[in-house]
Design a protein around this motif. Structure first.
Motif, short mmCIF file in Angstrom:
data_model
loop_
_atom_site.label_atom_id
_atom_site.label_comp_id
_atom_site.label_asym_id
_atom_site.label_seq_id
_atom_site.Cartn_x
_atom_site.Cartn_y
_atom_site.Cartn_z
N ASP A 1 -1.09 8.59 1.25
CA ASP A 1 -0.89 6.87 0.95
C ASP A 1 -2.67 5.75 0.97
OD1 ASP A 1 1.51 7.13 1.34
OD2 ASP A 1 1.49 6.36 3.34
N ALA A 2 -2.64 4.07 0.49
CA ALA A 2 -3.78 3.86 0.68
C ALA A 2 -4.28 3.07 2.03
CB ALA A 2 -3.63 2.33 -0.19
N PHE A 3 -5.40 3.11 1.93
CA PHE A 3 -6.37 2.78 3.13
C PHE A 3 -5.24 1.76 4.14
CE2 PHE A 3 -9.01 -1.05 4.89
CZ PHE A 3 -9.23 -0.34 5.94
N VAL A 4 -4.64 0.69 3.10
CA VAL A 4 -4.45 -0.43 3.73
C VAL A 4 -3.43 0.20 4.40
CG1 VAL A 4 -5.44 -2.52 2.94
CG2 VAL A 4 -3.22 -1.39 2.06
N SER A 5 -2.14 0.85 4.52
CA SER A 5 -1.29 1.16 4.81
C SER A 5 -1.41 2.82 5.89
CB SER A 5 -0.52 1.34 3.68
OG SER A 5 -0.13 3.02 3.26
N SER A 6 -2.17 2.76 6.04
CA SER A 6 -2.90 4.56 6.91
C SER A 6 -2.36 3.53 8.33
CB SER A 6 -4.12 4.90 7.12
OG SER A 6 -4.98 3.47 7.44
N THR A 7 -1.92 4.72 9.09
CA THR A 7 -1.83 4.67 10.29
C THR A 7 -2.54 3.53 11.65
OG1 THR A 7 0.09 6.46 10.11
CG2 THR A 7 -0.15 5.61 12.46
N TRP A 8 -4.29 4.57 11.75
CA TRP A 8 -4.57 3.52 12.68
C TRP A 8 -4.77 2.63 11.83
CZ3 TRP A 8 -9.35 1.94 10.65
CH2 TRP A 8 -8.77 2.21 9.01
N LYS A 9 -4.21 2.09 10.68
CA LYS A 9 -5.06 0.98 10.62
C LYS A 9 -3.69 -0.26 11.09
CE LYS A 9 -7.05 -2.48 7.28
NZ LYS A 9 -5.55 -3.39 8.33
N GLY B 1 0.76 -1.37 0.11
CA GLY B 1 0.53 -0.17 -0.24
C GLY B 1 1.17 1.05 -0.07
N ARG B 2 2.05 1.10 0.44
CA ARG B 2 2.84 2.73 0.57
C ARG B 2 3.61 2.85 -0.45
NH1 ARG B 2 4.94 0.11 6.14
NH2 ARG B 2 7.54 -0.11 4.25
N LEU B 3 3.60 1.91 -1.45
CA LEU B 3 3.95 1.51 -2.80
C LEU B 3 3.44 2.16 -3.79
CD1 LEU B 3 6.04 -1.80 -3.47
CD2 LEU B 3 7.34 0.84 -2.47
N ILE B 4 2.34 2.42 -3.29
CA ILE B 4 1.11 3.13 -4.37
C ILE B 4 1.81 4.46 -4.30
CG2 ILE B 4 -1.53 3.77 -4.55
CD1 ILE B 4 -2.14 1.26 -3.81
N ALA B 5 1.38 4.99 -2.89
CA ALA B 5 2.10 6.55 -3.10
C ALA B 5 3.22 7.01 -3.58
CB ALA B 5 2.25 7.50 -2.07
N THR B 6 4.62 5.96 -4.25
CA THR B 6 5.64 5.74 -5.01
C THR B 6 4.66 5.36 -6.97
OG1 THR B 6 6.68 5.57 -2.61
CG2 THR B 6 7.82 5.44 -5.66
N GLY B 7 4.35 4.70 -6.83
CA GLY B 7 4.08 4.05 -8.13
C GLY B 7 3.16 5.33 -8.94
N TRP C 1 -2.55 -4.37 14.71
CA TRP C 1 -1.01 -5.16 16.05
C TRP C 1 -2.07 -5.73 17.79
CZ3 TRP C 1 3.23 -7.98 14.97
CH2 TRP C 1 4.10 -6.97 14.00
N CYS C 2 -2.80 -4.05 17.23
CA CYS C 2 -3.74 -5.13 18.72
C CYS C 2 -5.05 -6.54 18.16
CB CYS C 2 -5.13 -3.90 18.89
SG CYS C 2 -4.65 -2.06 18.57
N PHE C 3 -5.17 -6.20 17.15
CA PHE C 3 -5.72 -7.69 16.65
C PHE C 3 -4.22 -8.73 17.09
CE2 PHE C 3 -9.44 -6.36 14.73
CZ PHE C 3 -10.02 -7.39 14.28
N VAL C 4 -3.18 -8.49 16.56
CA VAL C 4 -2.21 -9.77 17.40
C VAL C 4 -1.79 -10.12 18.63
CG1 VAL C 4 0.25 -10.26 16.87
CG2 VAL C 4 -1.07 -9.40 14.96
N VAL C 5 -1.87 -8.59 19.69
CA VAL C 5 -1.61 -8.86 20.99
C VAL C 5 -3.16 -9.27 22.28
CG1 VAL C 5 -2.21 -7.56 23.02
CG2 VAL C 5 -0.51 -6.72 20.93
N VAL C 6 -3.97 -9.36 21.50
CA VAL C 6 -5.34 -10.21 21.96
C VAL C 6 -5.72 -11.61 21.77
CG1 VAL C 6 -7.74 -10.15 21.81
CG2 VAL C 6 -6.93 -7.57 21.80
#
Length: 316
Positions: free
Chosen positions: A53-61, A41-47, A66-71
């Motif tokens: 950036d795309a929705f999947v590479s946003s900070t809140w996402k 997703g970060r590469l979309i802004a470069t390309g 990672w909250c899912f991982v911890v839980v």
């Protein structure tokens, strides 16, 4: 008796290790796919030469993932700890009353249902992220082999794994009379095959990421509105992606030929004949002398007095 105790202790240790690895698997397997989504997703802004950036590479996402991982990991560790505690208590000869066993069974069921719920939610997160990444790349006119591979190969097995966990929990909770051995064998085969294919799909994406960037055919190519690749010099060494921003025209630079060429002595090019002609003096113009024409005589501007008109005045 001693051999029996050692065998039981080894069985308890084996069960504890399996439950711990199970917690690691359900927590970190989905985040591996989501991390690839963040990176692509970060590469979309470069390309695509966009500012956002795309929705999947946003900070809140990323924070949500990672909250899912911890839980998930915390719940898995709780399940592994309870299982190990109960097995060790039985192995050491601690007598558990019927009420205590019933409480432990209920707690284990609740924790296992929480694990299944987290697995399903995590799978939904992965499905939405992959689809959103592909939609964002399509809008940016970008063809990404990694995202396409994850969407077509890995995503179906993610759905199968989540459906298997949900089906098994519903079946065990609703059905009473069934062959537990056969049911467990079928679920283990389906679960193992689906998760194995997920890991194979994640590892297989490394082939695209490590492709040589000098081939001008990377795994990440921006295309123009006409569907043809557009030129660009954004090849990143070692990343294997070729982000080519849209530009005017449809010129595409051919790949450079690096094949070995033997040494050839320098031969100057032949001189071109530009047809040199000596300068020719133009013929002299006829410059016959003409006498100067005298100017006209000046006009007479001498003052004349006013002379009244002759005859009687008007009105008489």
């Amino acid at each position: 008796m001693g051999n029996h105790v050692l065998g039981a202790q080894a069985s308890v240790n084996y069960t504890s290790a399996i439950t711990f690895l199970y917690a690691v698997d359900i927590a970190f397997r989905p985040i591996a796919i989501l991390w690839l989504c963040h990176f692509r997703g970060r590469l979309i802004a470069t390309g695509a030469m966009v500012r956002k950036d795309a929705f999947v590479s946003s900070t809140w996402k990323k924070i949500v993932d990672w909250c899912f991982v911890v839980v998930t990991f915390a719940v898995g560790i709780i399940y592994a700890s309870l299982t190990t505690y109960v097995n060790n208590a039985i192995l050491k000869g601690n007598v558990l009353t019927a009420a205590q066993r019933l409480n432990y069974v209920r707690i284990l069921k609740v924790v296992h249902r929480v694990i299944v719920a987290v697995i399903v939610l995590f799978a939904i997160n992965v499905i939405v992220s992959l689809i959103a990444l592909k939609v964002a790349q399509k809008r940016a006119k970008i063809l990404d082999k990694v995202a396409t591979f994850l969407l077509l190969i890995t995503l179906p097995f993610v759905i199968v794994d989540a459906a298997e966990a949900l089906f098994a929990e519903i079946w065990i909770s609703t059905q009473k009379n069934y062959d537990t051995t056969l049911f467990s064998l079928i679920m283990i085969i389906v679960e193992g095959a689906s998760r194995l294919m997920i890991y194979v799909g994640i590892v297989a994406t490394m082939k695209f990421v490590s492709a040589p960037p000098s081939a001008h055919q990377g795994d990440y190519t921006a295309v123009s509105t006409t569907g043809q690749p557009t030129p660009g010099d954004h090849e990143k060494a070692g990343s294997g992606w070729d982000a080519r921003p849209p530009s005017l025209g449809q010129y595409q630079q051919p790949p450079h030929d690096y094949s070995y060429q033997p040494y050839q002595p320098y031969t100057p090019p032949p001189k071109q004949d530009y047809g040199y002609q000596p300068y020719a003096q133009p013929p002299p113009q006829d410059q016959i002398y003409q006498p100067y024409a005298t100017p006209p005589p000046p006009q007479d501007h001498i003052y004349q007095p006013y002379a009244p008109p002759a005859g009687p005045p008007p009105g008489r």
